[in-house]
Design a protein around this motif. Structure first.
Motif, mmCIF file in Angstrom:
data_model
loop_
_atom_site.group_PDB
_atom_site.id
_atom_site.type_symbol
_atom_site.label_atom_id
_atom_site.label_comp_id
_atom_site.label_asym_id
_atom_site.label_seq_id
_atom_site.Cartn_x
_atom_site.Cartn_y
_atom_site.Cartn_z
ATOM 1 N N UNK A 54 -31.425 17.232 72.955
ATOM 2 C CA UNK A 54 -33.081 17.509 73.585
ATOM 3 C C UNK A 54 -33.281 16.829 71.450
ATOM 4 N N UNK A 55 -33.599 15.984 71.260
ATOM 5 C CA UNK A 55 -34.615 15.602 70.082
ATOM 6 C C UNK A 55 -36.062 16.393 69.993
ATOM 7 N N UNK A 56 -36.291 17.737 68.913
ATOM 8 C CA UNK A 56 -36.828 17.645 68.785
ATOM 9 C C UNK A 56 -37.969 17.312 67.507
ATOM 10 N N UNK A 57 -39.151 17.027 67.116
ATOM 11 C CA UNK A 57 -39.903 16.884 66.489
ATOM 12 C C UNK A 57 -40.289 17.910 65.697
ATOM 13 N N UNK A 92 -34.794 13.154 75.844
ATOM 14 C CA UNK A 92 -35.859 13.892 75.973
ATOM 15 C C UNK A 92 -36.070 14.222 74.494
ATOM 16 N N UNK A 93 -37.298 14.526 74.968
ATOM 17 C CA UNK A 93 -37.725 14.642 73.030
ATOM 18 C C UNK A 93 -39.415 15.445 73.112
ATOM 19 N N UNK A 94 -38.942 16.438 72.534
ATOM 20 C CA UNK A 94 -40.028 17.505 72.502
ATOM 21 C C UNK A 94 -40.756 17.851 71.258
ATOM 22 N N UNK A 95 -42.292 17.522 70.890
ATOM 23 C CA UNK A 95 -42.924 17.495 69.908
ATOM 24 C C UNK A 95 -43.776 18.871 70.132
ATOM 25 N N UNK A 96 -43.326 19.973 69.047
ATOM 26 C CA UNK A 96 -43.329 21.541 68.601
ATOM 27 C C UNK A 96 -44.089 21.164 66.389
ATOM 28 N N UNK A 97 -45.301 21.140 66.230
ATOM 29 C CA UNK A 97 -45.530 21.635 65.220
ATOM 30 C C UNK A 97 -45.438 22.572 64.832
ATOM 31 N N UNK A 132 -31.734 26.473 72.091
ATOM 32 C CA UNK A 132 -31.930 26.829 73.782
ATOM 33 C C UNK A 132 -31.329 26.088 74.076
ATOM 34 N N UNK A 133 -32.200 24.570 73.474
ATOM 35 C CA UNK A 133 -31.959 23.333 74.341
ATOM 36 C C UNK A 133 -29.652 23.077 74.685
ATOM 37 N N UNK A 134 -29.528 23.147 72.334
ATOM 38 C CA UNK A 134 -28.007 23.521 72.783
ATOM 39 C C UNK A 134 -26.863 24.732 73.355
#
Length: 136
Positions: free
Chosen positions: A34-37, A10-15, A26-28
């Motif tokens: 979850x990879x969050x960019x 899962x990769x989430x992109x949030x500016x 939250x994922x942890x």
């Protein structure tokens, strides 16, 4: 949500950096990797993913110009973020006009929920993509 339903990656992109940190925390806490960019989606999609995805969800702000939405969809296809046959779910305002679709990605159906319109798109299968390097 995707991680809780068994997605392998899962990769989430949030500016917004604070929101990106909250997603990571939250994922942890829930035990998901979850990879969050923490960057704008246009910058995130310029690079190539570690592996192509079977499903992508795009939820840009409703006021985002159609040209920016199209650019994000084009980057998903051009930079191999999507496996052949992959699904894309694009959320837009129900008042929006149908977006232009990049080559290799087209609508399958749409569903309206009040002010929200979901476009269900499909990435062309390998047979429809041509030889590597034929895509522009």
């Amino acid at each position: 949500e995707a991680a809780s339903r068994g997605a392998a990656a899962v990769t989430a992109v949030e500016s917004d950096r604070r929101t990106a940190a909250l997603i990571t925390a939250n994922a942890r806490t829930l035990g998901f990797e979850v990879e969050v960019l923490a960057q704008p989606v246009a910058r995130a999609l310029v690079g190539r993913p570690r592996a192509a995805y079977e499903v992508a969800f795009l939820d840009p702000p409703y006021p985002m110009p159609d040209a920016e939405v199209l650019a994000a969809l084009e980057l998903l296809v051009r930079n191999d973020w999507l496996k052949p046959g992959a699904s894309v779910v694009l959320e837009r305002s129900a008042r929006s006009v149908e977006p232009a679709w990049p080559t290799g990605l087209g609508p399958v159906r749409q569903k309206r929920y009040g002010e929200t319109l979901l476009w269900y798109l499909r990435r062309a299968d390998e047979d429809d993509l041509g030889a590597p390097g034929d895509r522009s």
